[in-house]
Design a protein around this motif. Structure first.
Motif, PDB file in Angstrom:
ATOM      1  N   MET A   1       0.843  -1.195   0.000  1.00 29.63           N
ATOM      2  CA  MET A   1       0.000   0.000   0.000  1.00 29.63           C
ATOM      3  C   MET A   1       0.872   1.237   0.000  1.00 29.63           C
ATOM      4  SD  MET A   1      -3.490   0.051   2.284  1.00 29.63           S
ATOM      5  CE  MET A   1      -3.031  -1.070   3.567  1.00 29.63           C
ATOM      6  N   ASN A   2       0.566   2.176  -0.849  1.00 31.49           N
ATOM      7  CA  ASN A   2       1.288   3.433  -0.936  1.00 31.49           C
ATOM      8  C   ASN A   2       0.591   4.453  -0.018  1.00 31.49           C
ATOM      9  OD1 ASN A   2       2.941   5.472  -1.735  1.00 31.49           O
ATOM     10  ND2 ASN A   2       2.564   5.218  -3.923  1.00 31.49           N
ATOM     11  N   ILE A   3       0.891   4.390   1.282  1.00 31.52           N
ATOM     12  CA  ILE A   3       0.202   5.185   2.302  1.00 31.52           C
ATOM     13  C   ILE A   3       0.791   6.584   2.385  1.00 31.52           C
ATOM     14  CG2 ILE A   3      -0.288   5.348   4.777  1.00 31.52           C
ATOM     15  CD1 ILE A   3      -0.219   2.247   4.804  1.00 31.52           C
ATOM     16  N   ILE A   4      -0.101   7.602   2.400  1.00 30.69           N
ATOM     17  CA  ILE A   4       0.367   8.986   2.538  1.00 30.69           C
ATOM     18  C   ILE A   4       0.229   9.488   3.971  1.00 30.69           C
ATOM     19  CG2 ILE A   4      -0.102   9.575   0.127  1.00 30.69           C
ATOM     20  CD1 ILE A   4      -2.560  11.250   1.545  1.00 30.69           C
ATOM     21  N   ALA A   5      -0.720   8.935   4.737  1.00 30.52           N
ATOM     22  CA  ALA A   5      -0.929   9.332   6.132  1.00 30.52           C
ATOM     23  C   ALA A   5      -1.788   8.270   6.796  1.00 30.52           C
ATOM     24  CB  ALA A   5      -1.617  10.687   6.206  1.00 30.52           C
ATOM     25  N   GLU A   6      -1.637   8.139   8.122  1.00 33.92           N
ATOM     26  CA  GLU A   6      -2.452   7.155   8.825  1.00 33.92           C
ATOM     27  C   GLU A   6      -2.601   7.516  10.287  1.00 33.92           C
ATOM     28  OE1 GLU A   6      -0.775   3.202   8.862  1.00 33.92           O
ATOM     29  OE2 GLU A   6       1.241   4.013   8.897  1.00 33.92           O
ATOM     30  N   THR A   7      -3.630   6.930  10.879  1.00 31.54           N
ATOM     31  CA  THR A   7      -3.885   7.025  12.310  1.00 31.54           C
ATOM     32  C   THR A   7      -3.854   5.595  12.850  1.00 31.54           C
ATOM     33  OG1 THR A   7      -6.287   6.749  12.175  1.00 31.54           O
ATOM     34  CG2 THR A   7      -5.433   8.991  11.883  1.00 31.54           C
ATOM     35  N   SER A   8      -4.229   5.419  14.087  1.00 25.59           N
ATOM     36  CA  SER A   8      -4.271   4.062  14.629  1.00 25.59           C
ATOM     37  C   SER A   8      -5.388   3.233  13.996  1.00 25.59           C
ATOM     38  CB  SER A   8      -4.443   4.101  16.142  1.00 25.59           C
ATOM     39  OG  SER A   8      -5.660   4.731  16.475  1.00 25.59           O
ATOM     40  N   ARG A   9      -6.429   3.911  13.456  1.00 23.62           N
ATOM     41  CA  ARG A   9      -7.589   3.190  12.917  1.00 23.62           C
ATOM     42  C   ARG A   9      -7.664   3.146  11.397  1.00 23.62           C
ATOM     43  NH1 ARG A   9     -12.496   5.972  14.521  1.00 23.62           N
ATOM     44  NH2 ARG A   9     -13.525   4.192  13.622  1.00 23.62           N
ATOM     45  N   ILE A  10      -7.135   4.159  10.730  1.00 29.85           N
ATOM     46  CA  ILE A  10      -7.289   4.226   9.273  1.00 29.85           C
ATOM     47  C   ILE A  10      -5.966   4.566   8.593  1.00 29.85           C
ATOM     48  CG2 ILE A  10      -9.747   4.868   9.325  1.00 29.85           C
ATOM     49  CD1 ILE A  10      -7.647   7.580   8.257  1.00 29.85           C
ATOM     50  N   SER A  11      -5.878   4.193   7.327  1.00 32.38           N
ATOM     51  CA  SER A  11      -4.774   4.591   6.455  1.00 32.38           C
ATOM     52  C   SER A  11      -5.381   5.299   5.248  1.00 32.38           C
ATOM     53  CB  SER A  11      -3.990   3.375   5.945  1.00 32.38           C
ATOM     54  OG  SER A  11      -3.409   2.671   7.003  1.00 32.38           O
ATOM     55  N   ILE A  12      -4.668   6.268   4.744  1.00 31.25           N
ATOM     56  CA  ILE A  12      -5.058   6.934   3.501  1.00 31.25           C
ATOM     57  C   ILE A  12      -3.970   6.603   2.489  1.00 31.25           C
ATOM     58  CG2 ILE A  12      -5.539   9.122   2.366  1.00 31.25           C
ATOM     59  CD1 ILE A  12      -6.334  10.206   5.176  1.00 31.25           C
ATOM     60  N   LYS A  13      -4.394   5.989   1.387  1.00 31.22           N
ATOM     61  CA  LYS A  13      -3.410   5.528   0.412  1.00 31.22           C
ATOM     62  C   LYS A  13      -3.681   6.090  -0.979  1.00 31.22           C
ATOM     63  CE  LYS A  13      -5.268   1.211  -1.388  1.00 31.22           C
ATOM     64  NZ  LYS A  13      -4.915   1.430  -2.761  1.00 31.22           N
ATOM     65  N   MET A  14      -2.633   6.126  -1.761  1.00 32.41           N
ATOM     66  CA  MET A  14      -2.740   6.562  -3.154  1.00 32.41           C
ATOM     67  C   MET A  14      -3.637   5.589  -3.915  1.00 32.41           C
ATOM     68  SD  MET A  14      -0.606   9.203  -3.468  1.00 32.41           S
ATOM     69  CE  MET A  14       0.022   9.384  -5.112  1.00 32.41           C
ATOM     70  N   LEU A  15      -4.317   6.117  -4.921  1.00 28.89           N
ATOM     71  CA  LEU A  15      -5.186   5.320  -5.772  1.00 28.89           C
ATOM     72  C   LEU A  15      -4.360   4.367  -6.630  1.00 28.89           C
ATOM     73  CD1 LEU A  15      -8.167   5.014  -6.827  1.00 28.89           C
ATOM     74  CD2 LEU A  15      -7.499   6.585  -8.644  1.00 28.89           C
ATOM     75  N   GLU A  16      -4.799   3.114  -6.678  1.00 30.38           N
ATOM     76  CA  GLU A  16      -4.209   2.098  -7.551  1.00 30.38           C
ATOM     77  C   GLU A  16      -5.274   1.698  -8.565  1.00 30.38           C
ATOM     78  OE1 GLU A  16      -1.079   1.085  -7.267  1.00 30.38           O
ATOM     79  OE2 GLU A  16      -0.683   2.109  -5.368  1.00 30.38           O
ATOM     80  N   GLU A  17      -4.837   1.150  -9.677  1.00 30.52           N
ATOM     81  CA  GLU A  17      -5.799   0.718 -10.694  1.00 30.52           C
ATOM     82  C   GLU A  17      -6.806  -0.289 -10.140  1.00 30.52           C
ATOM     83  OE1 GLU A  17      -6.059  -0.261 -15.398  1.00 30.52           O
ATOM     84  OE2 GLU A  17      -4.124   0.169 -14.481  1.00 30.52           O
ATOM     85  N   SER A  18      -6.352  -1.135  -9.239  1.00 32.68           N
ATOM     86  CA  SER A  18      -7.244  -2.148  -8.656  1.00 32.68           C
ATOM     87  C   SER A  18      -8.360  -1.517  -7.807  1.00 32.68           C
ATOM     88  CB  SER A  18      -6.444  -3.141  -7.811  1.00 32.68           C
ATOM     89  OG  SER A  18      -5.764  -2.463  -6.771  1.00 32.68           O
ATOM     90  N   ASP A  19      -8.194  -0.255  -7.375  1.00 30.54           N
ATOM     91  CA  ASP A  19      -9.217   0.429  -6.581  1.00 30.54           C
ATOM     92  C   ASP A  19     -10.393   0.919  -7.430  1.00 30.54           C
ATOM     93  OD1 ASP A  19      -7.722   0.265  -4.147  1.00 30.54           O
ATOM     94  OD2 ASP A  19      -6.509   1.973  -4.817  1.00 30.54           O
ATOM     95  N   LEU A  20     -10.229   0.965  -8.733  1.00 32.02           N
ATOM     96  CA  LEU A  20     -11.280   1.497  -9.599  1.00 32.02           C
ATOM     97  C   LEU A  20     -12.560   0.674  -9.515  1.00 32.02           C
ATOM     98  CD1 LEU A  20      -9.276   2.653 -12.738  1.00 32.02           C
ATOM     99  CD2 LEU A  20     -10.063   4.015 -10.790  1.00 32.02           C
ATOM    100  N   GLU A  21     -12.428  -0.609  -9.231  1.00 33.20           N
ATOM    101  CA  GLU A  21     -13.610  -1.469  -9.067  1.00 33.20           C
ATOM    102  C   GLU A  21     -14.477  -0.971  -7.911  1.00 33.20           C
ATOM    103  OE1 GLU A  21     -15.876  -4.378 -10.628  1.00 33.20           O
ATOM    104  OE2 GLU A  21     -13.823  -4.126 -11.326  1.00 33.20           O
ATOM    105  N   LEU A  22     -13.833  -0.612  -6.783  1.00 42.41           N
ATOM    106  CA  LEU A  22     -14.566  -0.077  -5.633  1.00 42.41           C
ATOM    107  C   LEU A  22     -15.164   1.293  -5.925  1.00 42.41           C
ATOM    108  CD1 LEU A  22     -12.342  -1.000  -2.565  1.00 42.41           C
ATOM    109  CD2 LEU A  22     -14.701  -1.689  -2.970  1.00 42.41           C
TER     110      LEU A  22
END
Length: 191
Positions: A1-22
């Motif tokens: 995962m290409n994470i840009i920022a995170e907390t103890s509960r969540i991560s925020i990651k860069m968009l990947e092609e595989s995310d387009l389905e979601l």
């Protein structure tokens, strides 16, 4: 995962092609998009999504005019939504912000608030933004109240801004948050 920022509960990651389905699933689910004025979903195709996000997927290390990120829940062990900055003006150090919790079972549990705070801190600290804008329909009370609690202030109400596909007319509340007014430190962030 290409994470840009995170907390103890969540991560925020860069968009990947595989995310387009979601993204496709969330944008076409009227239960998710009704608060944005699309009660029957946005009716977007996978091809249009691929075309729209192609540059973002390929240009990971570049600040673009707009960029979408995926919110990942560590507790639920799955992607649950998206964050987006747009209309980025690096000369004026401002941008517009959007958020959507696409997984219905992740809504109403504080995930949106935590992701939003984390992303705002990222925009102020890493991208050096000085002003963040956001908007909401007044009837979207959950989003409106969250934005106000976090520190956004109303700057304008655009009357009769949007007519959705059911012919319901919506006003739009424009809000902004200045870096100098940002006092939220409830969430511990890692970059």
């Amino acid at each position: 995962m290409n994470i840009i920022a995170e907390t103890s509960r969540i991560s925020i990651k860069m968009l990947e092609e595989s995310d387009l389905e979601l993204i496709h699933k969330w944008w076409n689910d009227g239960r998710v998009t009704k608060h944005m004025g699309f009660p029957n979903g946005m009716k977007v195709t996978k091809e249009k999504l691929h075309h729209r996000f192609k540059e973002q997927i390929e240009e990971k290390n570049k600040i673009l005019n707009t960029r979408i990120y995926i919110i990942y829940s560590k507790e639920m062990k799955k992607p649950i939504g998206e964050l987006q900055y747009g209309e980025a003006d690096m000369d004026k150090k401002k941008c517009r912000l959007g958020i959507k919790i696409g997984e219905l079972d992740a809504q109403g549990k504080g995930n949106g608030k935590e992701a939003l705070i984390c992303f705002i801190q990222y925009l102020f600290n890493k991208l050096k933004m000085q002003l963040i804008e956001i908007d909401s329909f007044p009837e979207n009370e959950r989003a409106y109240n969250l934005y106000m609690r976090i520190g956004f202030k109303e700057v304008e109400i655009l009357k009769k801004f949007w007519t959705d596909e059911t012919n319901k007319i919506h006003d739009l509340v424009m809000m902004e948050l200045k870096k100098g007014d940002w006092k939220f430190s409830e969430v511990k962030i890692k970059y």
